[in-house]
Design an enzyme around this catalytic site. Structure first.
Site, PDB file in Angstrom:
ATOM      1  N   LYS A 150      10.865   1.681  19.027  1.00 61.53           N
ATOM      2  CA  LYS A 150      10.185   0.421  18.699  1.00 61.53           C
ATOM      3  C   LYS A 150      10.271   0.219  17.188  1.00 61.53           C
ATOM      4  O   LYS A 150       9.436   0.713  16.418  1.00 61.53           O
ATOM      5  CB  LYS A 150       8.728   0.466  19.162  1.00 61.53           C
ATOM      6  N   SER A 194      10.631  -7.001  24.998  1.00 68.39           N
ATOM      7  CA  SER A 194       9.219  -6.683  24.818  1.00 68.39           C
ATOM      8  C   SER A 194       8.381  -7.575  25.736  1.00 68.39           C
ATOM      9  O   SER A 194       8.536  -7.524  26.942  1.00 68.39           O
ATOM     10  CB  SER A 194       8.828  -6.835  23.345  1.00 68.39           C
TER      11      SER A 194
END
Length: 516
Positions: A184, A377
């Site tokens: 991430k 996401s």
């Protein structure tokens, strides 16, 4: 004073009259007449959005303001398809340099151009200089021409990131990051001065996946081996027109007048007469038989960052999109839904609100996701519950992870601005999320628990939607970004294709043949 007052009132009413006239002119604009033996001119040097904007001031010619006509991807595809069947249109001239779109949108347009060629009509490309995206579309043409002093910017893809850690340190600002997901990477610019090994790995992976697909398509269209194209790019042979010709990136070097002569020859037009051409933005689709089908397939567009509330056409508001899905779910005339997602993510809570409506809809009627340039996401969160997911090979997706950033501005306030703070509070966590001091160990643990819970919820819903184990989702999650082609291999999407493919799939799953 009286004169100024009266003049203001008069000017106000004159302004209203002018605006009304402009709106009236825009809304009643007559379609441009298309003559027989015409060509369709395509130039896409503007930002291509998912849908054509419904704006009365769009394309209105106001002095000192841009009056450039633009259309969305939906209309671009519809008009190219209509031109394929329109006997008045004999071919397409791709007058392309740069294109205001990402690769998945380009793929939709490229596929439409290849489909147009099935009509046996010609496509000719010409430019004073091709960008890599422009050349991707131009490579579909029967002939690709370049200005003798032009170039083809064919040199491979690169991804460059900016890092702000040094700036924040100079300002005395600390970015406190709480996250789940090794890959991430959205937080890295605030805490690092270069890519982490994990981020470098994933960027290298998806960038090469996009480039491989790019080269594959250009190779087929130009009949050049992929290794040859790689060599051309690595030598940057497109930088010079003659080198571009020698390497067969283009078929010829022509000035505009020479191109016009060739087009006249193709159209069998006398050299003294003008070519009849119409811009794609002005091309009105021929009116045919009205589709009288009673059954319908709804397309719900979700474009932009995901936020709570209403959002806008360029922002996914959870209330607005959830309401739209709920409305089509409850409409008996609508037999299936296509959910077009083009989003890099956003609020986990807002994503969950939309996910719920997708989940409920799937129990009543088919809902198929069509991914645009990016569905990552939160963009993947709202898609994962669908019956089926379509993506382009160069769509950016995945990024199943969670993060939060809480700035600590204490040193900035104290040492740079001379501002100090004092407080009284009634509870241990009453000032939680305050930016004028660092997080305590307990506060950080508390927030980390929340982030972990959100990640667990995210991966559980992906697992349920994709019918795989949560452990498997975690192994391909961890915030890692994938292309559509890679996502197909690891089970995050079901098929490669565009919006039209998703519509056909929705019709098939709903067992309907006649629909609108």
């Amino acid at each position: 004073m009286l004169g100024v007052f009266l003049s203001t009132i008069i000017f106000f009413f004159i302004a209203i009259a002018i605006v009304g006239a402009l709106i009236s002119t825009a809304s009643s604009e007559k379609n441009i007449e298309i003559s027989d033996n015409s060509i369709l001119r395509i130039n896409l040097d503007y930002a291509i959005k998912e849908r054509t904007e419904k704006n009365p001031f769009n394309n209105v010619n106001i002095p000192s303001f841009s009056s450039e006509k633009t259309i969305g991807l939906d209309e671009i595809l519809r008009r190219i398809e209509a031109a394929k069947k329109d006997d008045r249109i004999k071919g397409i001239i791709l007058d392309i340099n740069g294109v205001g779109a990402s690769f998945a949108t380009l793929q939709e347009i490229r596929n439409a151009l290849l489909n147009f060629k099935q009509s046996k009509k010609f496509i000719v490309a010409y430019s004073e200089g091709y960008s890599q995206k422009g050349y991707y579309l131009a490579s579909t043409a029967d002939k690709v021409y370049l200005n003798p002093e032009g170039s083809v910017d064919f040199r491979g893809l690169a991804s460059q990131l900016s890092f702000f850690k040094g700036t924040l340190e100079k300002l005395g600002i600390e970015a406190q990051v709480i996250k789940v997901g090794t890959y991430k990477s959205a937080v890295e610019p605030f805490i690092l001065d270069k890519m982490s090994p994990a981020n470098e790995e994933q960027v290298n992976s998806y960038l090469n996946s996009i480039y491989d697909y790019y080269l594959n398509n250009v190779s087929r269209s130009r009949n050049l081996p992929i290794d040859t194209l790689r060599s051309i790019a690595n030598s940057y042979e497109g930088r010079d027109a003659n080198l571009a010709l020698q390497s067969k990136l283009v078929d010829g070097l022509k000035y505009k007048d020479e191109l016009i002569d060739e087009l006249k020859s193709r159209l069998k037009v006398d050299k003294k007469k003008k070519i009849k051409a119409i811009n794609l933005e002005d091309y009105s689709i021929p009116t045919g038989e009205t589709n009288a089908a009673q059954e319908r397939i709804a397309i719900v567009y979700a474009v932009g960052d995901i936020v709570s509330g209403e959002g806008s056409d360029e922002q996914i508001g959870s209330d607005r999109i959830a309401r739209a899905i709920r409305t089509v779910r409850e409409d008996d005339k609508i037999k299936a839904v296509v959910f077009r997602v083009n989003s890099p993510g956003g609020s986990a809570l807002a994503s969950d609100v939309i996910w719920r409506e997708v989940e409920l809809t799937k129990k009543i009627k088919p809902i198929i996701v069509s991914m645009g340039d990016v569905a990552a996401s939160g963009g993947y969160y709202i898609a994962c519950a669908a019956d089926s997911i379509f993506a382009q090979p160069n769509t950016i997706t995945g990024s199943i992870g969670v993060f939060g950033i809480i700035p600590n501005l204490q040193n900035f306030f104290n040492n740079k601005l001379g501002i100090t703070f004092d407080e009284v509070k009634t509870g241990k966590y009453a000032d939680l999320m305050s930016v004028n001091r660092p997080l305590t160990v307990d506060e950080r643990d508390l927030i980390q628990q929340g982030v972990n819970k959100t990640y667990n919820t995210f991966t559980k819903k992906v697992a349920d939607g994709r019918k795989i184990s949560q452990a498997q989702v975690d192994s391909i999650g961890q915030g890692r970004v994938w292309t559509g082609a890679q996502a197909l291999q690891i089970g995050l999407v079901d098929r490669l294709g565009g919006l039209e493919d998703a519509i056909k799939s929705a019709a098939k799953k709903a067992k309907i043949k006649e629909y609108r």
